[in-house]
Design a protein around this motif. Structure first.
Motif, PDB file in Angstrom:
ATOM      1  N   GLN A 192      26.183 -31.362 -33.649  1.00  0.00           N
ATOM      2  CA  GLN A 192      25.322 -31.967 -32.597  1.00  0.00           C
ATOM      3  C   GLN A 192      26.180 -33.034 -32.136  1.00  0.00           C
ATOM      4  OE1 GLN A 192      22.733 -30.732 -31.268  1.00  0.00           O
ATOM      5  NE2 GLN A 192      23.178 -29.181 -32.555  1.00  0.00           N
ATOM      6  N   ILE A 193      26.592 -33.247 -30.822  1.00  0.00           N
ATOM      7  CA  ILE A 193      27.376 -34.415 -30.512  1.00  0.00           C
ATOM      8  C   ILE A 193      26.657 -35.361 -29.373  1.00  0.00           C
ATOM      9  CG2 ILE A 193      29.503 -34.926 -29.204  1.00  0.00           C
ATOM     10  CD1 ILE A 193      30.528 -32.286 -30.537  1.00  0.00           C
ATOM     11  N   ASP A 194      26.803 -36.666 -29.694  1.00  0.00           N
ATOM     12  CA  ASP A 194      26.102 -37.536 -28.670  1.00  0.00           C
ATOM     13  C   ASP A 194      27.087 -38.536 -28.311  1.00  0.00           C
ATOM     14  OD1 ASP A 194      24.455 -38.540 -26.513  1.00  0.00           O
ATOM     15  OD2 ASP A 194      22.807 -38.800 -28.095  1.00  0.00           O
ATOM     16  N   PHE A 195      26.874 -39.383 -27.502  1.00  0.00           N
ATOM     17  CA  PHE A 195      27.833 -40.596 -27.161  1.00  0.00           C
ATOM     18  C   PHE A 195      27.432 -41.754 -26.313  1.00  0.00           C
ATOM     19  CE2 PHE A 195      27.856 -37.964 -23.344  1.00  0.00           C
ATOM     20  CZ  PHE A 195      27.992 -39.155 -22.317  1.00  0.00           C
ATOM     21  N   LEU A 196      27.786 -42.888 -26.526  1.00  0.00           N
ATOM     22  CA  LEU A 196      27.571 -44.025 -26.124  1.00  0.00           C
ATOM     23  C   LEU A 196      28.744 -44.660 -25.141  1.00  0.00           C
ATOM     24  CD1 LEU A 196      25.467 -46.004 -28.718  1.00  0.00           C
ATOM     25  CD2 LEU A 196      24.656 -44.747 -26.555  1.00  0.00           C
ATOM     26  N   PHE A 197      28.571 -45.213 -24.076  1.00  0.00           N
ATOM     27  CA  PHE A 197      29.785 -45.786 -23.535  1.00  0.00           C
ATOM     28  C   PHE A 197      29.984 -47.195 -24.191  1.00  0.00           C
ATOM     29  CE2 PHE A 197      28.301 -43.465 -19.770  1.00  0.00           C
ATOM     30  CZ  PHE A 197      29.526 -42.438 -19.561  1.00  0.00           C
ATOM     31  N   LYS A 198      31.301 -47.443 -24.407  1.00  0.00           N
ATOM     32  CA  LYS A 198      31.785 -48.719 -25.265  1.00  0.00           C
ATOM     33  C   LYS A 198      31.267 -49.958 -24.341  1.00  0.00           C
ATOM     34  CE  LYS A 198      35.221 -47.065 -27.978  1.00  0.00           C
ATOM     35  NZ  LYS A 198      36.622 -47.042 -28.194  1.00  0.00           N
ATOM     36  N   ASP A 199      31.380 -49.853 -22.907  1.00  0.00           N
ATOM     37  CA  ASP A 199      31.144 -50.861 -22.168  1.00  0.00           C
ATOM     38  C   ASP A 199      30.185 -50.340 -20.954  1.00  0.00           C
ATOM     39  OD1 ASP A 199      31.161 -53.003 -20.310  1.00  0.00           O
ATOM     40  OD2 ASP A 199      33.149 -52.886 -19.757  1.00  0.00           O
ATOM     41  N   LYS A 200      28.980 -50.898 -21.171  1.00  0.00           N
ATOM     42  CA  LYS A 200      28.085 -50.413 -20.199  1.00  0.00           C
ATOM     43  C   LYS A 200      28.117 -50.648 -18.615  1.00  0.00           C
ATOM     44  CE  LYS A 200      23.936 -50.230 -23.186  1.00  0.00           C
ATOM     45  NZ  LYS A 200      22.640 -50.752 -23.594  1.00  0.00           N
ATOM     46  N   ASN A 201      29.077 -51.695 -18.389  1.00  0.00           N
ATOM     47  CA  ASN A 201      29.159 -51.941 -16.957  1.00  0.00           C
ATOM     48  C   ASN A 201      30.786 -51.463 -16.457  1.00  0.00           C
ATOM     49  OD1 ASN A 201      26.822 -53.073 -16.778  1.00  0.00           O
ATOM     50  ND2 ASN A 201      27.350 -54.757 -17.724  1.00  0.00           N
ATOM     51  N   GLY A 202      31.486 -50.875 -17.706  1.00  0.00           N
ATOM     52  CA  GLY A 202      32.931 -50.711 -17.206  1.00  0.00           C
ATOM     53  C   GLY A 202      32.885 -49.526 -16.309  1.00  0.00           C
ATOM     54  N   LYS A 203      34.140 -49.112 -15.935  1.00  0.00           N
ATOM     55  CA  LYS A 203      34.389 -48.221 -15.116  1.00  0.00           C
ATOM     56  C   LYS A 203      35.097 -46.871 -15.631  1.00  0.00           C
ATOM     57  CE  LYS A 203      34.897 -50.922 -10.594  1.00  0.00           C
ATOM     58  NZ  LYS A 203      33.660 -51.150 -10.103  1.00  0.00           N
ATOM     59  N   ASP A 204      35.630 -46.957 -16.854  1.00  0.00           N
ATOM     60  CA  ASP A 204      36.292 -46.077 -17.379  1.00  0.00           C
ATOM     61  C   ASP A 204      35.521 -45.436 -18.313  1.00  0.00           C
ATOM     62  OD1 ASP A 204      35.782 -47.692 -19.633  1.00  0.00           O
ATOM     63  OD2 ASP A 204      37.711 -48.118 -20.156  1.00  0.00           O
ATOM     64  N   GLY A 205      35.893 -44.214 -18.897  1.00  0.00           N
ATOM     65  CA  GLY A 205      35.107 -43.320 -19.907  1.00  0.00           C
ATOM     66  C   GLY A 205      35.453 -43.479 -21.276  1.00  0.00           C
TER      67      GLY A 205
ATOM     68  N   GLY B 189      24.187 -42.924 -42.979  1.00  0.00           N
ATOM     69  CA  GLY B 189      25.554 -43.007 -42.396  1.00  0.00           C
ATOM     70  C   GLY B 189      26.662 -41.832 -42.680  1.00  0.00           C
ATOM     71  N   ASP B 190      26.563 -41.444 -43.804  1.00  0.00           N
ATOM     72  CA  ASP B 190      27.602 -40.458 -44.375  1.00  0.00           C
ATOM     73  C   ASP B 190      27.347 -39.113 -43.756  1.00  0.00           C
ATOM     74  OD1 ASP B 190      25.648 -39.859 -46.163  1.00  0.00           O
ATOM     75  OD2 ASP B 190      26.848 -39.517 -47.790  1.00  0.00           O
ATOM     76  N   LEU B 191      26.234 -38.699 -43.197  1.00  0.00           N
ATOM     77  CA  LEU B 191      26.114 -37.667 -42.382  1.00  0.00           C
ATOM     78  C   LEU B 191      26.658 -37.512 -41.211  1.00  0.00           C
ATOM     79  CD1 LEU B 191      22.030 -37.114 -43.059  1.00  0.00           C
ATOM     80  CD2 LEU B 191      23.842 -35.640 -44.005  1.00  0.00           C
ATOM     81  N   PHE B 192      26.934 -38.555 -40.636  1.00  0.00           N
ATOM     82  CA  PHE B 192      27.517 -38.701 -39.329  1.00  0.00           C
ATOM     83  C   PHE B 192      29.158 -38.762 -39.394  1.00  0.00           C
ATOM     84  CE2 PHE B 192      23.192 -39.760 -38.756  1.00  0.00           C
ATOM     85  CZ  PHE B 192      22.906 -39.310 -37.634  1.00  0.00           C
ATOM     86  N   SER B 193      29.882 -38.288 -38.261  1.00  0.00           N
ATOM     87  CA  SER B 193      31.165 -38.950 -37.946  1.00  0.00           C
ATOM     88  C   SER B 193      31.313 -39.505 -36.842  1.00  0.00           C
ATOM     89  CB  SER B 193      32.160 -37.588 -38.157  1.00  0.00           C
ATOM     90  OG  SER B 193      33.402 -37.930 -37.795  1.00  0.00           O
ATOM     91  N   LEU B 194      31.841 -40.654 -36.571  1.00  0.00           N
ATOM     92  CA  LEU B 194      31.973 -41.404 -35.533  1.00  0.00           C
ATOM     93  C   LEU B 194      33.419 -41.197 -35.108  1.00  0.00           C
ATOM     94  CD1 LEU B 194      29.760 -44.536 -36.389  1.00  0.00           C
ATOM     95  CD2 LEU B 194      29.245 -42.373 -35.107  1.00  0.00           C
ATOM     96  N   ARG B 195      33.537 -41.054 -33.724  1.00  0.00           N
ATOM     97  CA  ARG B 195      34.942 -41.182 -33.113  1.00  0.00           C
ATOM     98  C   ARG B 195      34.873 -41.966 -31.863  1.00  0.00           C
ATOM     99  NH1 ARG B 195      37.123 -39.577 -37.527  1.00  0.00           N
ATOM    100  NH2 ARG B 195      36.812 -37.071 -37.999  1.00  0.00           N
ATOM    101  N   ASN B 196      36.316 -42.445 -31.433  1.00  0.00           N
ATOM    102  CA  ASN B 196      36.286 -43.016 -30.259  1.00  0.00           C
ATOM    103  C   ASN B 196      36.877 -42.002 -29.426  1.00  0.00           C
ATOM    104  OD1 ASN B 196      35.771 -45.850 -30.714  1.00  0.00           O
ATOM    105  ND2 ASN B 196      37.456 -46.000 -32.382  1.00  0.00           N
ATOM    106  N   GLY B 197      36.459 -42.080 -28.157  1.00  0.00           N
ATOM    107  CA  GLY B 197      37.302 -41.396 -27.187  1.00  0.00           C
ATOM    108  C   GLY B 197      37.501 -41.831 -25.792  1.00  0.00           C
ATOM    109  N   SER B 198      38.346 -41.500 -25.240  1.00  0.00           N
ATOM    110  CA  SER B 198      38.680 -42.028 -23.714  1.00  0.00           C
ATOM    111  C   SER B 198      38.923 -40.774 -23.160  1.00  0.00           C
ATOM    112  CB  SER B 198      39.964 -42.760 -23.928  1.00  0.00           C
ATOM    113  OG  SER B 198      40.336 -43.363 -22.674  1.00  0.00           O
ATOM    114  N   LEU B 199      38.220 -40.748 -21.779  1.00  0.00           N
ATOM    115  CA  LEU B 199      38.199 -39.582 -20.835  1.00  0.00           C
ATOM    116  C   LEU B 199      38.467 -40.321 -19.397  1.00  0.00           C
ATOM    117  CD1 LEU B 199      35.256 -37.771 -22.136  1.00  0.00           C
ATOM    118  CD2 LEU B 199      37.516 -36.890 -22.363  1.00  0.00           C
ATOM    119  N   PRO B 200      39.037 -39.593 -18.599  1.00  0.00           N
ATOM    120  CA  PRO B 200      39.525 -40.348 -17.341  1.00  0.00           C
ATOM    121  C   PRO B 200      38.265 -40.398 -16.133  1.00  0.00           C
ATOM    122  CG  PRO B 200      40.105 -38.008 -17.289  1.00  0.00           C
ATOM    123  CD  PRO B 200      39.475 -38.380 -18.677  1.00  0.00           C
ATOM    124  N   PHE B 201      37.121 -40.251 -16.746  1.00  0.00           N
ATOM    125  CA  PHE B 201      35.894 -40.280 -15.683  1.00  0.00           C
ATOM    126  C   PHE B 201      34.803 -40.858 -16.495  1.00  0.00           C
ATOM    127  CE2 PHE B 201      36.653 -35.902 -17.143  1.00  0.00           C
ATOM    128  CZ  PHE B 201      35.611 -35.842 -17.978  1.00  0.00           C
TER     129      PHE B 201
END
Length: 167
Positions: A94-107, A56-68
């Protein structure tokens, strides 16, 4: 404890079966590609798909919020957002992401960031051992989502967990 663990699985739409297992401690003097190859051999790996989890210490995890919520748009915009907010140079990561809420409408996303150099070194090591991973993930991340198969098809693959205090 520094060690490499490998599990060879066979999956179908109805079951997942452990076909092989390998494990080896790893010392500072050990040749990493040799140890990886040994664990893969112990597990019965024969060149099929592989998934690798890295410490895990190779990675940095960040929360993000986008308007789409459009994945393609987020893939384009997220590196710039991370550069601006966290001083991450997107050209060297290298950057990848997952949606926090798979069924949500926000980013709302959880972004994983890892130095390209770290991934390149690990890929070189794995390829020297005859392994070309299909998926690289954060150590401790559950593999269950990666066990899914196309209905009616069977697949076999190796999972390597590389928890090392140095690379």
């Amino acid at each position: 404890d520094t060690r490499i663990t490998g599990v060879r699985l066979s999956t179908s739409t109805k079951s997942t079966v452990v076909k092989g297992f390998g494990e080896s401690p790893l010392g500072l003097e050990d040749d990493l590609p040799q140890v990886v190859a040994l664990v893969a051999e112990q597990a019965g790996f024969d060149g099929e798909e592989s998934r690798v989890s890295l410490r895990g210490d190779l990675f940095s995890l960040r929360n993000g919020s986008l308007p789409f919520r459009n994945s393609a748009k987020i893939s384009q915009v997220l590196p710039f957002e991370l550069e601006e907010q966290y001083s991450i140079d997107a050209s060297t990561h290298q950057i990848d992401f997952l949606f926090k809420d798979k069924n949500g409408k926000d980013g709302e996303v959880l972004a994983a960031v890892v130095a390209t150099e770290s991934i390149a070194e690990m890929l070189s090591t794995l390829q020297a051992a005859g392994i070309d991973p299909d998926i690289i993930t954060l150590g401790g991340n559950p593999f269950l989502p990666y066990l899914k198969t196309v209905e009616g098809e069977e697949s076999s693959f190796l999972i390597l967990d590389i928890e090392m205090s140095y690379i």
